[in-house]
Write an enzyme that holds these catalytic residues in place. Structure first.
Site, PDB file in Angstrom:
ATOM      1  N   ARG A   1     -68.593  -1.809  39.521  1.00 37.48           N
ATOM      2  CA  ARG A   1     -67.744  -1.889  40.408  1.00 37.48           C
ATOM      3  C   ARG A   1     -67.971  -1.253  41.769  1.00 37.48           C
ATOM      4  O   ARG A   1     -67.654  -1.643  42.921  1.00 37.48           O
ATOM      5  CB  ARG A   1     -66.152  -1.820  40.177  1.00 37.48           C
ATOM      6  CG  ARG A   1     -65.017  -1.994  41.267  1.00 37.48           C
ATOM      7  CD  ARG A   1     -63.518  -2.080  40.490  1.00 37.48           C
ATOM      8  NE  ARG A   1     -63.245  -3.136  39.908  1.00 37.48           N
ATOM      9  CZ  ARG A   1     -62.687  -4.295  40.420  1.00 37.48           C
ATOM     10  NH1 ARG A   1     -62.383  -4.261  41.679  1.00 37.48           N
ATOM     11  NH2 ARG A   1     -62.289  -5.440  39.563  1.00 37.48           N
TER      12      ARG A   1
ATOM     13  N   GLU B   1     -54.471  -0.530  43.410  1.00 38.50           N
ATOM     14  CA  GLU B   1     -55.638   0.143  43.722  1.00 38.50           C
ATOM     15  C   GLU B   1     -56.005   0.024  45.100  1.00 38.50           C
ATOM     16  O   GLU B   1     -56.481   1.281  45.461  1.00 38.50           O
ATOM     17  CB  GLU B   1     -56.940   0.002  42.890  1.00 38.50           C
ATOM     18  CG  GLU B   1     -56.664   0.166  41.246  1.00 38.50           C
ATOM     19  CD  GLU B   1     -57.599  -0.343  40.520  1.00 38.50           C
ATOM     20  OE1 GLU B   1     -58.567   0.196  39.889  1.00 38.50           O
ATOM     21  OE2 GLU B   1     -57.821  -1.690  40.244  1.00 38.50           O
TER      22      GLU B   1
END
Length: 781
Positions: free
Chosen positions: A308, A720
């Site tokens: 990621r 997030e």
């Protein structure tokens, strides 16, 4: 804005009535569990003896790896993490032995009686040493587009550099905790503070050597998690289960705060290197990135986190020629793990550093360079891994925020202030966020739900997501009520339980509401179909001309009615007893899997994300250049959540995520000594943000009129992405520091920008400024 619906447990939280695991009443059989962990970062276990510990009255079990009836493993992906150490210890904090006793004091007494002989081995404690010794947890990952080497040769300007971003402690209010209660036969009931009940169930079954259908894991709520309980909540659960199995009595393990911080993994620290080429206008032409993370002593989720980070090293910017290499280092520190953002913050910090440096080298405002490099709406809109950036909100947010924050006038005011003040400097910065929503491990993008309707018209929802304070249960309650067309107080969301909804994914990747909301909707749709068919028959029996069609039956305002003949109606609650009389099932399971995503990890190419969430933040700070003390004067945030399911909760998530990010960027420094001891293991040595760290002027807005297609009620994830908005604060501090020398020299800067980092950076700038102006009088001379 929609009317605000409070968090379903808000009143219980403030009154103290919310039941957490440590509040649960068990019985007089309950034992206290304790973990005995390694005092050495790397050592061979030559021998151990706990015969004396077992003799203490009230001590019911002392266990080592030899006493594990199943597999001595609790690695969630790669089986490289022992439940209890055998032969070697590979970090301080690694579990070695387990104790169950009637009191905590007896546990501590037993621990003191355990004798262990070690042979001390050399540890690896830094990324630099790990790279030097090629100590990696696996082969490097790579992504590539275009020809960056050739493009760099032709670029008018090239910058190179490295960036160190630090670790971060999760500091959930409720530490790791688990209560295990034995059932009959092999059954065990587990009350765990975990984000992933199905994985907890699976690992307990493996360490005990029993089938999964003997293990029931339940999660009512967690007192915070932030990723720290996605995999590492499993540890306390496995340990408590082993003690429960050995004693045949209920056992609870709750880690003391200092032990929790010593034992558990953190956000991965990164050492990143970059080489970037750009033109006279500041457009990025090529980039080469090398990301090196500290995975700790075991794999955990480190490769997914690195992946990621690599996927977000572009942040909001189109780079036509790019290569990214990611290496996960193996060190003798506790295995690092998921943390809100999951690698995204570390990747984006590199991207934002690069853009900031481009602006400095060209003498331009970094806001201008950012806008020039944004992903385009129709062209330059494909990422370096092949996904098209659809429904791009970057330009819309930029235009609105630059205007509402009055950025350009404030920039002039900041420059005027700095010209007049020697010891206090202001800084201003704006940074965007483009964050992909979905698990990059594609099969995890699925969810289940169980919805029951009772004869009194009340509704009970079970789903696979877990509540950790983020308001997921509230949103699921709202989804069920909205889809059924009933009042909110008809719906209750029950504790997450593996016997109700099996084989679930973790509540993570910001996808909890997306996945579980669609699963709940699917279950409700099934039930509405059954109910509509029966109600249509009831209406037709009373009034057959014309008959009511099933597809004309709608649910709204607590009523069920024929939309073609509105006079034909029945209250929702009145209809439910009739459903039982007509033998209509009022229980349904729902299921959802995210469509149209796929990702080839080996090629580094595909469509890993269902969509992107966007946001932007302007931060203004005041820095005391003598002490390094900084004050957040004002923060303006505009964030995209699609059509918000719950604006109050979403605003809270944006504000909280940003402040947690501010902690990572400024005060939350984690330090180890040269033996691997964690020095910042308690609230008196580790500084999380307090009320004094909140901006004096805090302006947060949700972007309006931007529905998100193909998601639950056109919403977007929110958990997030806001954390990375705090990079604007970090760069505002850098902007203030460089004002000490009128921005003529770029500061050496790392993250977090602690008081120490700020002061040392200021002193370094002053020395370099003297050398630049009068080299013959430099300190070296």
């Amino acid at each position: 804005m929609k009317p605000l619906t409070p968090h379903e447990s808000a009143s219980k939280h403030v009154s103290g009535e919310a039941v957490y695991i440590d509040d649960m009443l068990v019985n007089e059989q309950l034992l206290v569990g304790r973990v005995v962990y390694s005092p050495h970062a790397h050592a061979r276990i030559k021998s151990f003896d706990f015969s004396e510990a077992k003799k203490i009255p009230g001590v019911h079990a002392v266990l080592s790896h030899k006493d594990i009836p199943g597999h001595n493993q609790m690695g969630p992906v790669v089986k490289d993490e022992f439940c209890l150490a055998q032969e070697k210890v590979i970090c301080i904090g690694q579990a070695m032995f387990l104790i169950a006793a009637e009191t905590e004091e007896l546990c501590l007494e037993a621990e003191r009686k355990i004798k262990v002989e070690y042979e001390i081995l050399e540890p690896i404690l830094t990324i630099e040493k790990a790279l030097e010794e090629n100590s990696l947890l696996g082969p490097p990952r790579k992504m590539n587009r275009g020809n960056p080497d050739e493009a760099l040769k032709k670029a008018p300007h090239v910058i190179t550099g490295r960036l160190y971003t630090g670790a971060q402690e999760h500091w959930y209010l409720e530490t790791q905790v688990c209560l295990c209660v034995p059932g009959e036969g092999k059954e065990i009931n587990v009350f765990s503070s975990t984000q992933h009940p199905s994985e907890t169930q699976s690992l307990i079954a493996e360490v005990l050597g029993i089938a999964k259908n003997e293990v029931v894991v339940e999660v009512r709520r967690m007192g915070g998690a932030f990723g720290g309980k996605e995999t590492q909540g499993n540890h306390a659960a496995c340990w408590a289960a082993l003690l429960c199995w050995a004693t045949k009595r209920p056992v609870k393990i709750r880690l003391f705060r200092d032990d929790d911080q010593r034992i558990t993994g953190k956000r991965h620290r990164f050492l990143s290197r970059y080489e970037v080429g750009f033109d006279e206008e500041g457009k990025i032409l090529a980039a080469k990135y090398e990301l090196n993370s500290d995975g700790g002593c075991a794999t955990d989720l480190s490769f997914a986190i690195m992946e990621r980070a690599m996927l977000h090293v572009d942040n909001a910017y189109f780079v036509p020629n790019i290569s990214v290499v990611g290496k996960v280092c193996k060190t003798n520190l506790p295995s690092n793990t998921a943390f809100r953002g999951f690698g995204g913050p570390q990747g984006m910090a590199v991207a934002e550093t690069v853009v900031d440096r481009i602006a400095r080298s060209l003498g331009k405002d970094s806001a201008e360079i950012r806008q020039k490099n944004f992903y385009g709406l129709d062209a330059n809109n494909v990422t370096h891994y092949g996904e098209t950036v659809e429904n791009n909100r970057l330009f819309l947010i930029y235009d609105q925020l630059m205007k509402s924050s009055d950025y350009w006038n404030r920039r002039k005011d900041v420059e005027a202030f700095n010209a007049k003040n020697e010891f206090f400097k202001k800084g201003l910065a704006v940074t965007p966020v483009k964050f992909g929503i979905s698990f990059t491990t594609t099969f995890l993008n699925q969810a289940g739900a169980l919805v029951n309707v009772y004869k009194d018209g009340t509704i009970l929802v079970n789903h696979g997501g877990t509540e950790m304070g983020q308001g997921l249960h509230t949103k699921m309650q709202q989804v069920a009520a909205a889809e059924f067309g009933v009042r909110l107080n008809r719906v209750k969301v029950n504790a997450t339980n593996t016997s109700k909804v099996p084989n679930t994914s973790a509540t993570a990747a910001s996808a909890g509401a997306d996945l579980n909301g669609m699963a709940v909707k699917n279950a409700v749709d099934i039930l509405k179909g059954r109910i509509a068919e029966a109600v249509a028959q009831i209406f037709t029996e009373k009034n057959p001309n014309p008959p009511t069609k099933k597809e004309d039956v709608i649910f709204q305002d607590d009523m069920i009615l024929d939309m073609m003949h509105p006079e034909r109606k029945i209250a929702f609650a009145d209809a439910m007893p009739l459903m039982q009389l007509r033998q209509v099932s009022l229980s349904a399971t729902g299921y959802y899997k995210t469509p149209n995503i796929g990702w080839d990890k080996e090629k580094g190419w595909g469509r890993p994300f269902h969509y992107f969430a966007f946001g932007m933040c302007v931060s203004e700070v005041l820095v005391d250049v003598l002490t390094g003390l900084h004050t957040l004067l004002r923060t303006d945030i505009l964030h995209d959540v699609g059509d918000s399911l719950n604006p109050g909760i979403d605003l809270g998530q944006v504000e909280g995520g940003y402040i947690q990010g501010v902690g990572w960027c400024t005060t939350e420094e984690i330090k180890w000594d040269d033996k691997g001891n964690l020095l910042t293991h308690s609230p008196d040595t580790y500084k999380i943000p307090s009320v004094q760290d909140i901006p004096k002027d805090f302006r947060v807005e949700l972007l309006e009129n931007v529905p998100n297609p193909n998601t639950i009620r056109r919403s977007k994830a929110v958990a997030e992405p806001p954390l990375m908005l705090a990079l604007s604060t970090w760069l505002a501090i850098k902007n203030a520091v460089s004002a000490v020398v009128d921005h003529e020299i770029e500061p050496e800067f790392s993250l977090p920008a602690t008081n120490e980092v700020i002061v040392l950076s200021v002193e370094d700038l002053k020395k370099r400024s003297i050398q630049k102006r009068a080299p013959e009088f430099s300190p070296a001379k």
